[in-house]
Write an enzyme that holds these catalytic residues in place. Structure first.
Site, PDB file in Angstrom:
ATOM      1  N   ASN A  49       0.738   4.346   0.994  1.00 61.09           N
ATOM      2  CA  ASN A  49       0.544   5.465   1.918  1.00 61.09           C
ATOM      3  C   ASN A  49       1.674   6.482   1.804  1.00 61.09           C
ATOM      4  O   ASN A  49       2.844   6.107   1.719  1.00 61.09           O
ATOM      5  CB  ASN A  49       0.509   4.959   3.356  1.00 61.09           C
ATOM      6  CG  ASN A  49      -0.304   3.704   3.485  1.00 61.09           C
ATOM      7  OD1 ASN A  49      -1.469   3.701   3.160  1.00 61.09           O
ATOM      8  ND2 ASN A  49       0.342   2.619   3.907  1.00 61.09           N
ATOM      9  N   MET A  76       0.831  -1.202   0.000  1.00 58.13           N
ATOM     10  CA  MET A  76       0.000   0.000   0.000  1.00 58.13           C
ATOM     11  C   MET A  76       0.865   1.250   0.000  1.00 58.13           C
ATOM     12  O   MET A  76       1.783   1.391   0.800  1.00 58.13           O
ATOM     13  CB  MET A  76      -0.916  -0.043   1.230  1.00 58.13           C
ATOM     14  CG  MET A  76      -1.820   1.158   1.364  1.00 58.13           C
ATOM     15  SD  MET A  76      -2.994   1.283  -0.019  1.00 58.13           S
ATOM     16  CE  MET A  76      -3.118   3.062  -0.169  1.00 58.13           C
ATOM     17  N   GLU A 135       4.639   0.794  -5.865  1.00 54.15           N
ATOM     18  CA  GLU A 135       4.212   1.653  -4.753  1.00 54.15           C
ATOM     19  C   GLU A 135       4.971   2.974  -4.771  1.00 54.15           C
ATOM     20  O   GLU A 135       4.406   4.033  -4.501  1.00 54.15           O
ATOM     21  CB  GLU A 135       4.409   0.947  -3.402  1.00 54.15           C
ATOM     22  CG  GLU A 135       3.741  -0.419  -3.266  1.00 54.15           C
ATOM     23  CD  GLU A 135       2.299  -0.468  -3.722  1.00 54.15           C
ATOM     24  OE1 GLU A 135       1.593   0.538  -3.606  1.00 54.15           O
ATOM     25  OE2 GLU A 135       1.869  -1.540  -4.212  1.00 54.15           O
ATOM     26  N   HIS A 195       3.485   5.335  -7.300  1.00 54.52           N
ATOM     27  CA  HIS A 195       2.223   5.931  -6.856  1.00 54.52           C
ATOM     28  C   HIS A 195       2.439   7.298  -6.212  1.00 54.52           C
ATOM     29  O   HIS A 195       1.498   8.086  -6.115  1.00 54.52           O
ATOM     30  CB  HIS A 195       1.543   5.023  -5.828  1.00 54.52           C
ATOM     31  CG  HIS A 195       0.554   4.040  -6.408  1.00 54.52           C
ATOM     32  ND1 HIS A 195      -0.369   4.389  -7.357  1.00 54.52           N
ATOM     33  CD2 HIS A 195       0.326   2.723  -6.123  1.00 54.52           C
ATOM     34  CE1 HIS A 195      -1.127   3.333  -7.645  1.00 54.52           C
ATOM     35  NE2 HIS A 195      -0.725   2.300  -6.914  1.00 54.52           N
TER      36      HIS A 195
HETATM   37  N1  B3K Z   1      -3.482   0.732  -3.827  1.00 53.91           N
HETATM   38  C1  B3K Z   1      -3.251  -0.533  -3.181  1.00 53.91           C
HETATM   39  C2  B3K Z   1      -4.407  -1.461  -3.278  1.00 53.91           C
HETATM   40  C3  B3K Z   1      -5.409  -1.275  -2.227  1.00 53.91           C
HETATM   41  C4  B3K Z   1      -6.450  -2.348  -2.314  1.00 53.91           C
HETATM   42  C5  B3K Z   1      -7.563  -2.083  -1.406  1.00 53.91           C
HETATM   43  N2  B3K Z   1      -8.552  -3.133  -1.430  1.00 53.91           N
HETATM   44  C6  B3K Z   1      -2.036  -1.210  -3.701  1.00 53.91           C
HETATM   45  C7  B3K Z   1      -1.600  -0.838  -5.049  1.00 53.91           C
HETATM   46  O1  B3K Z   1      -2.277  -1.006  -6.031  1.00 53.91           O
HETATM   47  O2  B3K Z   1      -0.528  -0.321  -5.173  1.00 53.91           O
HETATM   48 ZN    ZN Z   2      -1.341   0.353  -7.233  1.00 50.71          ZN
END
Ligand code: B3K
Ligand code: ZN
Length: 858
Positions: free
Chosen positions: A262, A260, A295, A298
């Site tokens: 974050n 994730m 990640e 992102h």
């Molecule tokens: N954005 C998260 C995925 C979250 C899933 C929630 N059910 C990981 C990713 O795609 O990088």
């Molecule tokens: Zn993703």
């Protein structure tokens, strides 16, 4: 359950300028005090109330502008409060129990540590909040916890203050970048870190830390190197620089997904952090690199520019998958990476797109957003953006991306914003192309090449199949890279890009005295199904000579798909069958002998198409017949090419146990050679595999050998499985492999094995990796899952019912396996449907599982 619709989007009436969170942390009891600084949103329709989302929360106290307030109303789990003025400060105290949080959403305990998962709607399990991605706020977080139990306290952004109070300590973190609640994260635990640093393109030093449990530290080196490579690559390739002084990654063993993103504090499944050559396969190493990069990327495609609402999920996921794919292409073998990505798309996304759960990459409605983290949103989403890049060219595409980031930095954007930026930045007209965002279903492109006199004529036609809720489709622009080969010289006059944007089209090419050989959808330039009317001889030609590696792979696949399709359809004369498999033998022999390709590529060309892809080829598939035909062919090829395969195995066995591409390639072909030999001569293969297992210096070899053994009914099987368990019993990730190997084996008793593994002391449904290692592997094992008795279906249905109350997100992910019943022969289809009905009859179903089951039956 309510259906949420994209067209109902309305901006939130309030802004949350600042969010202060104060956590008093404990495993069984955590108190959260949230202070929200609210002001009316001038861009939204004004409302006398505010809706704060909640989920399973215990409200302890509510104050508005310092005054206790009990005039709120509850609507389901949401809290509705009347706010008279234009600006207010709300204080909300909630109490939560992380230890009993088996859903692993919100704040939960894992191995004695505390951590969060908020995407998509987990923040509302921590406090009442407008838990939607278009409400951006600046967060300040204070954590207080017993020092000995939780020596490390982390949150997003930078640590701004810390101190001690007796046996307690506290830390305050501040994230200067406004973010939606789904990017909030907190971690408290007894962790150690591998630390490093990265100097950005503008010369700023960023501290990098990867936090793990003490014993895992030495297996974090690859993740750290991957992170630094990703940071450098994003600067070079997309001009994106990191924007905080610190980047933290924490590994946890109980996690619903891979990782994730974050802000500044990524939380990872241990599976995508820990790797060393003794415990991780070459594939695991690549997966770690890919997910670490994903990640990280992102941070721009997701965090700096986030999503307006969850219907726009592909805006960040499709784009970020494309970015991680391009990164991995650059880090290793580009064609091999591309082939692997296409294999995933075709074995997972194509079936999704042709089944009851089909949805466009920008869906129109959902009940539970967790169900839409799909291969369609991720992988097809990436393909759609890749097509724009193909049509624009790399340079223009980069301009479009720059424009997108520049225009929408700090905003919650839409897919439309992205397409518009690409359009403006590249000069492409994407009016019709937008259909890729709204229409579901994999287009079928029919291709026929004819020749007369000096002219070759290419006829192309497209058809987008109906999908749930979308009976009629319009033609979409389909960019196809093609080349016409001269049969005699084996060369072509250059690759061309043809964009098929109408139902059918005819193209002519002059100056071909003899009929050329057509190479089409080179590099898999469009995510479509190609139906080409082509002679096996032309496929053999392309399999041996095409200069586009993907097209070469594709020709091999088509050769096998065509032959197996004929065999399964039945009524094949003996000599036709003979000719069909002879063509495959010749092509495979050429692959084994070809000195111009490396072993990684050779491995790709050696792989028979998977059964889920083969099932996809017919409207209604007979899994039993497909499995039998594929195994028969494998056995026959193994017998015919036994010497070549043994020689290859021997040659590859000389390679060192290192991580360079050549050694990895050698390991790949070594195991593939063994799988053919195992089908042809089980006794001999069993001896070879056992020897390879004993002598293995890498997990790749050891797992490869054990995989072969797990499918055989020999004494070596039992011995080596036991040895493997004893050797790695303290390493959860390796024990996951041990479960998965047995659940995915060709062994006739695979179902029995899974049933008894369910009762193994190391099995638990509380750990998603473990649950998946046994049951996802099983659901993807066609001969066992599709056992004619229906026992495989029952096993998965039982699992769904048992897992649903524990972890509904993970449970719902097993439903699609049963949901494919309409595409399976009637006997099995009735059994699959029966299991879905049995699940549907349960009165306790979660929203996740309920939605998937009802769509699958509907
Ligand atoms: N954005 C998260 C995925 C979250 C899933 C929630 N059910 C990981 C990713 O795609 O990088
Ligand atoms: Zn993703």
């Amino acid at each position: 359950p309510a259906t949420i619709r994209r067209e109902d989007y309305a901006p939130f009436p309030w802004r949350v300028a600042a969010t202060h969170l104060d956590f008093d942390l404990g495993l069984e009891k955590t108190l959260v005090e949230a202070k929200l600084t609210l002001e009316r949103n001038p861009d939204a329709e004004s409302s006398p109330t505010i809706r704060l989302n909640g989920d399973s929360l215990k409200l302890v106290e509510l104050r508005c502008d310092g005054e206790p307030n009990d005039s709120y109303a509850m609507e389901g789990d949401d809290l509705i409060l009347t706010l008279p003025g234009d600006a207010h400060e709300l204080t909300i105290v909630t109490e939560i129990d992380p230890a009993s949080n088996s859903q692993l959403m919100g704040l939960f305990a894992s191995n004695g540590m505390l951590c969060t998962q908020c995407e998509a709607e987990g923040f509302r399990r921590i406090t009442f909040f407008p838990d939607r991605p278009d409400v951006l706020s600046v967060y300040t977080v204070r954590m207080r916890a017993p020092k000995a139990q939780f020596p490390v306290l982390l949150a997003n952004g930078n640590c701004t203050a810390q101190g001690e109070e007796g046996e307690y300590h506290w830390a305050e973190w501040h994230d200067p970048w406004p973010k939606p609640s789904y990017l909030f994260a907190l971690v408290a635990g007894d962790l150690v870190a591998r630390s490093d640093s990265f100097t950005t393109m503008s010369g700023r030093q960023v501290a990098l830390n990867i936090f793990v449990r003490e014993g895992d530290l030495e297996r974090t080196g690859h993740a750290m190197e991957s992170l630094k490579r990703a940071m450098a690559w994003d600067e070079e390739t997309f001009g994106r620089e990191y924007d905080l002084d610190i980047y933290n990654i924490v590994a946890v063993s109980d996690f619903n997904m891979g990782a994730m993103e974050n802000k500044g504090l990524n939380v990872f499944n241990t599976k995508y952090v820990l790797a060393d050559i003794d415990t991780a396969t070459d594939g695991d190493f690549d997966a770690v690199e890919g997910v670490i990069a994903h990640e990280y990327f992102h941070n721009w495609s997701g965090n700096r520019v986030t999503c307006r609402d969850w219907f726009q999920l592909s805006l960040k996921e499709g784009f970020t998958v494309l970015r991680d794919q391009l990164f991995s292409q650059d880090m290793g073998s580009a064609p091999v990476k591309r082939i692997g990505d296409v294999r995933v798309l075709r074995s997972v996304q194509f079936p999704e797109d042709s089944g009851p759960l089909a949805h466009p990459i920008r869906p129109d409605s959902y009940q539970e957003i967790s169900n839409f983290y799909t291969s369609t949103i991720y992988n097809k989403g990436a393909e759609v953006i890749r097509m724009m890049r193909t049509m624009a060219g790399e340079e223009a595409f980069r301009k479009g991306c720059d424009l997108y980031f520049e225009r929408h930095d700090g905003e919650a954007a839409t897919c439309e914003d992205f397409v518009k930026a690409i359009e403006d930045g590249t000069g492409l007209d994407l009016e019709q192309f937008r259909l890729w965002y709204s229409q579901a279903g994999t287009p079928k492109v029919t291709v026929a090449l004819s020749h007369e006199g000096d002219t070759a004529t290419l006829e192309l036609a497209q058809e987008v199949p109906p999908t749930p809720g979308q009976p009629d489709k319009r033609p979409m622009p389909i960019p196809l890279k093609i080349a016409l080969f001269d049969r005699a010289s084996g060369t072509h006059r250059g690759e061309q890009l043809v964009v098929l944007d109408s139902a059918s089209e005819k193209l002519t090419f002059e100056g071909f005295a003899a009929a050329p050989v057509l190479s089409v959808n080179r590099g898999f330039s469009a995510p479509v199904r190609i139906e080409r009317d082509v002679a096996p001889a032309d496929l053999t030609f392309l399999a041996a000579r095409d200069d586009d590696p993907f097209a070469r792979y594709e020709a091999m696949q088509d050769l096998v798909v065509g032959h197996l399709g004929d065999v399964v359809a039945g009524g094949l004369a003996a000599e036709e069958r003979e000719a069909g498999r002879e063509a495959i033998r010749t092509a495979l022999a050429a692959v084994l002998a070809d000195e111009r390709i490396d072993d990684q590529m050779r491995g790709e060309l050696m792989m028979l198409p998977g059964e889920s892809y083969l099932m996809e080829q017919s409207l209604v598939a007979d899994p039993g017949a497909i499995h039998a035909a594929r195994e028969t062919l494998k056995t026959w090829l193994g017998r015919e090419l036994v010497e070549e395969l043994v020689a290859l195995h021997e040659r590859a066995s000389q390679a060192p146990g290192t991580l360079d591409a050549a050694a990895q390639g050698a390991r790949k072909v070594k195991t593939l050679a063994l799988t053919y030999l195992a089908a042809a001569d089980p006794e001999r293969a069993s001896q070879m595999a056992a020897a390879e297992y004993d002598g293995a210096t890498t997990m790749t070899d050891r797992q490869g050998a054990l995989m072969v053994l797990a499918s055989l009914d020999t004494a070596q099987r039992t011995a080596k499985l036991l040895d493997f368990y004893n050797r790695y019993r303290d390493n959860d990730l390796v024990i996951d492999k041990w479960f998965a190997l047995q659940a995915s084996s060709l062994h006739p008793q695979a179902i029995e094995h899974v049933k008894s593994l369910r009762n193994h002391g190391d099995f638990t449904l509380r750990n998603p990796n473990r649950a998946r290692s046994l049951y996802m592997a099983f659901a993807g094992n066609p001969h066992a899952f599709h056992a004619a008795s229906g026992e495989g279906y029952r096993l998965i249905a039982d699992l769904i019912l048992e897992l649903d109350p524990v972890n509904s997100q993970t449970a719902a992910r097993f439903v699609p396996a049963l949901g494919r019943w309409r595409r399976i022969e009637t006997g099995r289809a009735a059994l699959m449907r029966g299991e879905l009905e049995r699940i549907a009859a349960s009165s306790q179903l979660s929203r996740d599982t309920h939605e998937q089951v009802s769509r699958s039956l509907g």
